[in-house]
Write a protein that holds these residues in place. Structure first.
Motif, PDB file in Angstrom:
ATOM      1  N   ARG A 108     -37.505  13.179   9.949  1.00  0.00           N
ATOM      2  CA  ARG A 108     -38.567  12.245   9.580  1.00  0.00           C
ATOM      3  C   ARG A 108     -39.592  12.950   8.696  1.00  0.00           C
ATOM      4  NH1 ARG A 108     -39.776  10.681  15.223  1.00  0.00           N
ATOM      5  NH2 ARG A 108     -41.829  11.484  14.655  1.00  0.00           N
ATOM      6  N   SER A 143     -31.873  13.906  16.173  1.00  0.00           N
ATOM      7  CA  SER A 143     -31.740  13.573  14.761  1.00  0.00           C
ATOM      8  C   SER A 143     -30.297  13.755  14.315  1.00  0.00           C
ATOM      9  CB  SER A 143     -32.658  14.473  13.936  1.00  0.00           C
ATOM     10  OG  SER A 143     -32.112  15.781  13.869  1.00  0.00           O
ATOM     11  N   PRO A 144     -29.941  13.233  13.158  1.00  0.00           N
ATOM     12  CA  PRO A 144     -28.574  13.417  12.661  1.00  0.00           C
ATOM     13  C   PRO A 144     -28.188  14.883  12.524  1.00  0.00           C
ATOM     14  CG  PRO A 144     -29.694  11.690  11.418  1.00  0.00           C
ATOM     15  CD  PRO A 144     -30.719  12.316  12.316  1.00  0.00           C
ATOM     16  N   GLY A 145     -29.143  15.769  12.307  1.00  0.00           N
ATOM     17  CA  GLY A 145     -28.823  17.187  12.157  1.00  0.00           C
ATOM     18  C   GLY A 145     -28.741  17.929  13.469  1.00  0.00           C
ATOM     19  N   ASN A 163     -32.861  15.967   6.674  1.00  0.00           N
ATOM     20  CA  ASN A 163     -32.746  14.577   7.115  1.00  0.00           C
ATOM     21  C   ASN A 163     -33.670  14.243   8.279  1.00  0.00           C
ATOM     22  OD1 ASN A 163     -31.498  16.173   8.957  1.00  0.00           O
ATOM     23  ND2 ASN A 163     -29.539  15.094   8.959  1.00  0.00           N
TER      24      ASN A 163
END
Length: 677
Positions: A42, A16-18, A40
């Motif tokens: 899902r 994920s972006p994080g 951020n």
């Protein structure tokens, strides 16, 4: 996690972006140095792992986006506060782990947040420095809980107010607290099945009446008494762990239960009807004078009664090891017809009696090791003694023999440990002047026997065929200094079946044993012997493991890596031998063998000029010195003689040229030949 989801899950991993890893409906954000919940991810994730981060506060908006969350783990953070509205958007949460945080600081506010979880089934509050009062507040409104852990906190005393509303609780973990008293704390938990109170400070358990409980672990306390409630009610108890306590007596168990495992290891337990000085309390009585107003009654009772009134017909495992038991009451084991595992090791037993029709007919494992046994009794001609026994451990006793034919009826016996007893194997060598042979153990014809340990039995060189008719695969003869001093034919019956052989510390010398016939061997222990030459017969074996530690070997054969042994070896121990630093060709060859591991490689040393060096990093001067010492002598002599010969040849040529004219004149004058000049 990928393994748990199966082969198709590997492709489902994503980042994920994080920085969290995603697989299907699980987000793993562990060990990311996060100070807050990522926002951020899902929105359809069902499991969120935030372990090993630095989160201090779980705010009202932290989980706002994750409406389908079912499992949340915040283990090992710095969590001090969960705000009251933190779970309002995640009321479907089933599993919540908050272990190893700092929830004691704002526990009342955190309790308000937890009360908003009507579907919570599992809660872990371990390691949060919580007292019993804090726990009571935190779980007050969690009536849906089925599993609760408050282990590793600072709980000291429990009463009926702590778990008052947990009517659905099935499992409760209280281990590693400071609990010294429990007063009616579990009576309201009508569905409780598993209770763990290990590693606390309970001095006793009296009037135990939790009939619905199936597993009770109160090990590692300071319990001296365990007394169940005198009742004819059926207890569902299946496993009771009282190990590592201070029990003085065999526990008073429920009269009716489903108990199949009773663990009493490491206590101070004994039976007291018979005392070591010969005194018996079997028929000693005492009288009680009861005065009630004008009436007087005299009641006579036995001073000591060791009859167990509990129904133990379903008991399969009884562990009484590491106690002070020196005898078993008559009929004690008869109450356990289903017993399959009996551990009585590390006690004070002097005798143990076996008989035909014994209640131990179902026993598969019997451990009597580390007692003071001088006799293993059996009725003469008894049949069907321990018919299902597979493992029999009698090590470290004072036995000289076993009852004749004791293994005849043990139709499934596979492992026998007789180590550290002064026993000999039958048949014994005939000694002139002796009327009858000394006592011995007869294992001939026991076809099911595969593992036998005779370590430290004082075995002497044996005659005959003591292993005839057996199919031994593992044999331990270590610490028998005279076992290999006589004829070795007695070992040849095992040549085709033996896979593991230990001859550690048996005074073995280089020419004592020929191993070439033992083609099935895969593991051989020759450590702590007097080998000064590597046995050449080992070269043809295909061993996987070889132990040569603590011998007198100066070197191994230079071609050892090219033999069948070198090609099959996977592990070899070589340390504590006086290897010669100048003959390490074998060492270099072994280092090149693919798949070969030397576990004690760092301990291997060699000697050079009274110095102890490591063969892995020999100093350069030592290497050059060794090369001179190991060079071909003929070549060395040639190299040394060649300069001398050349010098003499040059000197002769120079002398000849200088004296050439004089020599010619002298020859002519002597021969009378005219000069052409």
């Amino acid at each position: 996690l990928a393994a748990g989801w199966g082969s198709g899950a590997v492709a489902a991993w994503a980042t994920s972006p994080g920085g969290c890893e995603l697989v299907q409906s699980t987000a793993d954000c562990s060990r990311r140095w996060l100070s807050s919940v990522p926002g951020n991810l899902r929105g359809d994730i069902e499991e969120l792992l935030l372990d090993d981060n630095t989160i201090q506060v779980l705010g009202n908006a932290s989980l706002l986006l994750y409406h389908q969350l079912r499992c949340l783990s915040l283990t090992k953070n710095r969590l001090e506060l969960i705000e009251s509205g933190a779970f309002l958007s995640s009321q479907g949460l089933h599993v919540l782990s908050l272990a190893d945080n700092l929830l004691f600081t704002n526990y009342s506010l955190t309790a308000a947040a937890l009360s908003a979880l009507p579907a919570l089934r599992t809660l872990d509050l371990a390691g949060n420095r919580l007292t019993e009062d804090m726990v009571s507040v935190l779980v007050l409104n969690l009536s849906s809980l089925e599993s609760l852990s408050v282990a590793r906190n600072i709980i000291m005393r429990l009463d009926s107010s702590v778990f008052v509303n947990l009517t659905q609780l099935l499992e409760l973990n209280l281990e590693k607290n400071y609990i010294f008293e429990i007063d009616q704390a579990f009576e309201g938990l009508q569905r409780l099945q598993r209770l763990n109170v290990a590693y606390n400070y309970l001095p006793c358990v009296v009037e135990f009446g939790l009939t619905q409980l199936r597993v009770l672990n109160v090990s590692n306390n300071v319990i001296e008494w365990f007394l169940a409630l005198e009742s004819d009610d059926l207890f569902e108890l299946e496993v009771l762990d009282l190990s590592h306590n201070h029990l003085l007596f065999f526990p008073v168990l429920p009269r009716q239960s489903k108990l199949h495992s009773l663990l009493l290891k490491d206590n101070e337990m004994s039976f007291y009807q018979r005392l070591p000085n010969g005194t018996s309390l079997a028929h000693v009585t005492v009288q009680f004078l009861l005065i009630d107003g004008n009436s007087t009654n005299i009641t006579t009772v036995s001073l000591w009664d060791e009859i167990c009134h509990s129904n133990l017909s379903s008991l399969r495992l009884l562990d009484m090891s590491q106690n002070q038991v020196w005898y078993l009451p008559e009929g004690f084991l008869a109450q356990m017809p289903s017993l399959t595992h009996l551990k009585l090791n590390q006690n004070c037993l002097e005798t143990f009696h076996l008989s035909e029709g014994d209640p131990l007919a179902m026993l598969t494992e019997l451990d009597l090791s580390q007692n003071q046994l001088v006799e293993l009794g059996a009725e003469a001609g008894a049949g069907d003694v321990l018919p299902n026994l597979q493992l029999f451990n009698l090590s470290t006793n004072r036995l000289r023999a076993l009852p004749p034919g004791v293994f005849t009826y043990t139709r499934k016996i596979a492992t026998v440990d007789l180590s550290r007893n002064r026993v000999d194997l039958c048949p014994q060598p005939i000694v002139a002047g002796e009327v009858e042979s000394p006592p011995c153990v007869d294992i001939r014809g026991v076809k099911t026997l595969t593992h036998l340990s005779l370590a430290g039995c004082g075995l002497r060189g044996l005659d005959g065929h003591p292993f005839q008719g057996t199919s031994l695969m593992h044999l331990d003869l270590s610490d028998n200094h005279q076992a290999l001093s006589g004829d070795l034919e007695w070992l040849q019956d095992l040549a085709l079946t033996l896979r593991v052989l230990s001859l550690r510390n048996t005074s073995l010398s280089s020419t004592t044993v020929d191993f070439s016939a033992f083609n099935s061997l895969v593991r051989l222990d020759l450590s702590a012997n007097s080998l000064s030459v590597f046995p050449t017969s080992l070269g043809v074996l295909k061993l996987h493991n070889l132990d040569l530690r603590e011998n007198c070997l100066p070197a191994l054969p230079p071609d050892v890596a090219r033999t069948p042994l070198g090609k099959s070896l996977r592990e070899v121990y070589l340390s504590r031998n006086p290897y010669n630093c100048c003959t390490l060709g074998w060492w270099d060859a072994l280092q090149q063998v693919e798949g070969l591991h030397v576990p004690d490689e760092l301990e291997v040393t060699c000697s050079y000029a009274s110095r102890t060096l490591s063969p892995r990093a020999l100093p350069e001067p030592v290497v050059w010195s060794c090369r001179w010492q190991t060079a071909d002598l003929a070549l060395l002599y040639l190299v040394l003689a060649l300069p001398t010969c050349l010098t003499l040849l040059v000197a002769f040529a120079v002398t000849f040229l200088m004296l050439k004219q004089k020599l010619l004149k002298m020859v002519k004058s002597q021969c009378g030949v005219s000069n052409p000049y």
